[in-house]
Design a protein around this motif. Structure first.
Motif, PDB file in Angstrom:
ATOM      1  N   ARG A  65      32.102  81.005   2.382  1.00  0.00           N
ATOM      2  CA  ARG A  65      30.868  80.700   2.847  1.00  0.00           C
ATOM      3  C   ARG A  65      30.534  79.209   3.061  1.00  0.00           C
ATOM      4  O   ARG A  65      29.638  78.927   3.636  1.00  0.00           O
ATOM      5  CB  ARG A  65      29.696  81.255   1.791  1.00  0.00           C
ATOM      6  N   ARG A  66      31.777  78.412   2.913  1.00  0.00           N
ATOM      7  CA  ARG A  66      31.758  77.032   3.568  1.00  0.00           C
ATOM      8  C   ARG A  66      32.043  77.150   5.027  1.00  0.00           C
ATOM      9  O   ARG A  66      32.059  75.954   5.656  1.00  0.00           O
ATOM     10  CB  ARG A  66      32.638  76.108   2.697  1.00  0.00           C
ATOM     11  N   HIS A  73      22.362  77.319  12.195  1.00  0.00           N
ATOM     12  CA  HIS A  73      21.515  77.887  11.088  1.00  0.00           C
ATOM     13  C   HIS A  73      21.172  76.778  10.174  1.00  0.00           C
ATOM     14  O   HIS A  73      20.342  76.647   9.410  1.00  0.00           O
ATOM     15  CB  HIS A  73      21.639  79.001  10.324  1.00  0.00           C
ATOM     16  N   ARG A  74      22.277  75.856  10.189  1.00  0.00           N
ATOM     17  CA  ARG A  74      21.928  74.614   9.257  1.00  0.00           C
ATOM     18  C   ARG A  74      22.030  73.163   9.880  1.00  0.00           C
ATOM     19  O   ARG A  74      21.270  72.481   9.344  1.00  0.00           O
ATOM     20  CB  ARG A  74      23.323  74.552   8.302  1.00  0.00           C
ATOM     21  N   GLU A 104      24.597  84.075  11.163  1.00  0.00           N
ATOM     22  CA  GLU A 104      24.784  83.773   9.759  1.00  0.00           C
ATOM     23  C   GLU A 104      23.477  83.917   8.769  1.00  0.00           C
ATOM     24  O   GLU A 104      22.558  84.445   9.540  1.00  0.00           O
ATOM     25  CB  GLU A 104      25.344  82.362   9.438  1.00  0.00           C
ATOM     26  N   ALA A 105      23.719  83.810   7.484  1.00  0.00           N
ATOM     27  CA  ALA A 105      22.593  83.755   6.724  1.00  0.00           C
ATOM     28  C   ALA A 105      21.671  85.036   6.765  1.00  0.00           C
ATOM     29  O   ALA A 105      22.200  86.059   6.761  1.00  0.00           O
ATOM     30  CB  ALA A 105      22.078  82.468   6.710  1.00  0.00           C
ATOM     31  N   ALA A 106      20.405  84.812   6.550  1.00  0.00           N
ATOM     32  CA  ALA A 106      19.345  85.879   6.649  1.00  0.00           C
ATOM     33  C   ALA A 106      19.427  86.851   7.669  1.00  0.00           C
ATOM     34  O   ALA A 106      19.302  88.030   7.727  1.00  0.00           O
ATOM     35  CB  ALA A 106      18.155  85.192   6.251  1.00  0.00           C
ATOM     36  N   ASP A 107      19.558  86.192   9.026  1.00  0.00           N
ATOM     37  CA  ASP A 107      19.636  86.854  10.396  1.00  0.00           C
ATOM     38  C   ASP A 107      20.638  87.865  10.294  1.00  0.00           C
ATOM     39  O   ASP A 107      20.570  89.154  10.781  1.00  0.00           O
ATOM     40  CB  ASP A 107      19.534  85.903  11.487  1.00  0.00           C
ATOM     41  N   HIS A 108      21.679  87.340   9.970  1.00  0.00           N
ATOM     42  CA  HIS A 108      23.205  88.432   9.899  1.00  0.00           C
ATOM     43  C   HIS A 108      22.758  89.247   8.795  1.00  0.00           C
ATOM     44  O   HIS A 108      23.078  90.379   9.097  1.00  0.00           O
ATOM     45  CB  HIS A 108      24.303  87.539   9.442  1.00  0.00           C
ATOM     46  N   ALA A 109      22.406  89.054   7.784  1.00  0.00           N
ATOM     47  CA  ALA A 109      22.235  90.173   6.602  1.00  0.00           C
ATOM     48  C   ALA A 109      21.245  91.101   7.410  1.00  0.00           C
ATOM     49  O   ALA A 109      21.369  92.542   6.792  1.00  0.00           O
ATOM     50  CB  ALA A 109      21.587  89.535   5.243  1.00  0.00           C
ATOM     51  N   ARG A 110      20.103  90.727   7.895  1.00  0.00           N
ATOM     52  CA  ARG A 110      19.289  91.629   8.294  1.00  0.00           C
ATOM     53  C   ARG A 110      19.686  92.680   9.462  1.00  0.00           C
ATOM     54  O   ARG A 110      19.242  93.862   9.045  1.00  0.00           O
ATOM     55  CB  ARG A 110      17.855  90.639   8.867  1.00  0.00           C
TER      56      ARG A 110
END
Length: 410
Positions: A65-66, A73-74, A104-110
């Motif tokens: 995840r690095r 997103h960062r 990535e992050a929340a958007d990807h998971a959603r």
């Protein structure tokens, strides 16, 4: 060190990595072997990337995840040491950057959670009879004609028809006929150092494909059907742009790999004079996995370094880009033993990375396996004497690697 500065590290040995060379595209595997023999991370100045050739490293970095498919997103472009894309390319990036693969992050998971419902094992199994009927019909056309272009007659129509049906794209020759050209133009931007002409074609395709889907979504709002677009319309968590980008990604990813695996795989089988065992489904499935490993259609998968990493003592700093060499990882003797460079259709221990790994593991892998097993099985049963009618020509692309056509006789 600024992320875009050349590092204090050796270049790829003897410059064996030349993705713009037709000879390299035709057979990149000797160059991969040299890369593996001389290190675990090689700086490649022409694309300003770190080449990662070993299976262990590729597999680990896909899960690390690095690293990420995006960094926005960062970080801003400036914070990350990168230039923003040209304004003229904006339609392509709007389409691409809202798709599942580049989130990535929340958007990807959603979005993955919402879309994955269409690719559960039960859903894919329910598609199996239709996929097999379609494969039988296409192979029947090839056999009736005594041969032809395996790519145009069988390999391409099957996955395009399946994903178009899933999405709810009308069974209209003109409408579905535009999907592959749009996909090809968009996918041109995934090659290394794409030209401005490639970018212009991708932008045009992005605009046309987006406009088409926007109109289709409007139709489905009025007249919903039993398709994925209709199902996604009612999901409040999904914006229209995310829906459009997801549909384009599903179409592009849902057929490019299957088409090239079918054609590249059959070329290899015909050249080597070997055949999978179609009489036993488990043996055919094993053979398909080996074909995916041996000559993967996706040779490279790129990731951004979001936090410093270290490979074999070499620090790769934030802001860098790594090029994970799937084609090399899949032929690594350290993982696949002394027969790594040989096509073994009975290979049981086969952790190839052709579908990726980690959170970006290919959502459509079960469907791709179903399509490949169906089409290889039909060809083996109905065209057992199939042979090459002409030597094929490789397309110039390296990242997504395949032939222009594959002419066969049956």
């Amino acid at each position: 060190m600024d992320a875009v500065d050349a590092p204090d590290a050796p270049d790829a040995p003897d410059a064996p990595f030349d993705p713009w060379s037709p000879e390299f595209v035709a057979d990149p595997y000797p160059a991969y072997a040299r890369l593996r023999a001389t290190g675990r991370a090689h700086w490649f100045a022409p694309t300003r990337q770190w080449l990662i050739p070993h299976h262990e490293d590729v597999s680990a970095l896909l899960r690390d995840r690095r690293l990420g498919r995006t960094y926005t997103h960062r970080f801003t472009h400036e914070e990350f040491g990168r230039e923003a894309p040209p304004a003229a390319h904006e339609p392509f990036h709007t389409l691409n950057d809202h798709g599942l693969l580049d989130l990535e992050a929340a958007d990807h998971a959603r979005i993955r959670r919402l879309v994955s419902k269409a690719f559960t094992p039960r859903t894919v199994e329910d598609l199996a009879p239709a996929v097999r009927r379609l494969a039988a019909g296409l192979v029947g056309e090839l056999v009736a004609a005594g041969g032809g272009d395996l790519l145009a007659v069988v390999a391409a129509p099957l996955p395009v028809a399946v994903i178009a049906e899933m999405l709810g794209i009308p069974e209209d020759e003109e409408e579905r006929g535009r999907l592959r050209p749009w996909s090809a133009d968009i996918c041109g931007m995934f090659e290394l150092n794409p030209s401005e002409e490639t970018a212009r074609r991708a932008v045009r395709a992005a605009v046309e494909f987006s406009d088409y889907l926007r109109e289709l979504i409007a139709r489905r709002r009025k007249e919903p059907g039993a398709d994925l677009i209709s199902a996604l319309i009612g999901v409040a968590e999904l914006t229209e742009q995310e829906m459009i980008s997801t549909c384009v990604l599903l179409l592009n990813a849902g057929h490019e790999a299957t088409v090239n695996t079918t054609v590249n795989g059959w070329w290899r089988l015909l050249k080597e004079g070997v055949r999978p065992d179609a009489a036993h489904p488990e043996k055919l499935s094993t053979a398909v996995e080996e074909i995916l490993r041996y000559d993967t259609p996706l040779q490279m998968f790129e990731r951004w370094v979001l936090d410093d990493i270290e490979i074999d003592g070499q620090v790769i700093p934030r802001g860098s880009e790594v090029a994970l060499l799937f084609g090399s990882a899949n032929r690594d003797p350290a993982r696949f033993g002394p027969t790594a460079g040989r096509l073994d259709l009975t290979r049981a221990d086969n952790p190839h990375v052709s579908f990726g790994a980690g959170i970006h593991y290919c959502l459509g892998a079960p469907l791709a396996r179903l399509e490949l097993t169906a089409v290889f099985g039909e060809l083996l049963r109905r065209a057992p004497g199939m042979r090459l009618a002409a030597e094929p020509v490789w397309k110039p692309g390296y990242v997504i690697r395949g032939f222009e056509s594959l002419m066969v006789e049956v």
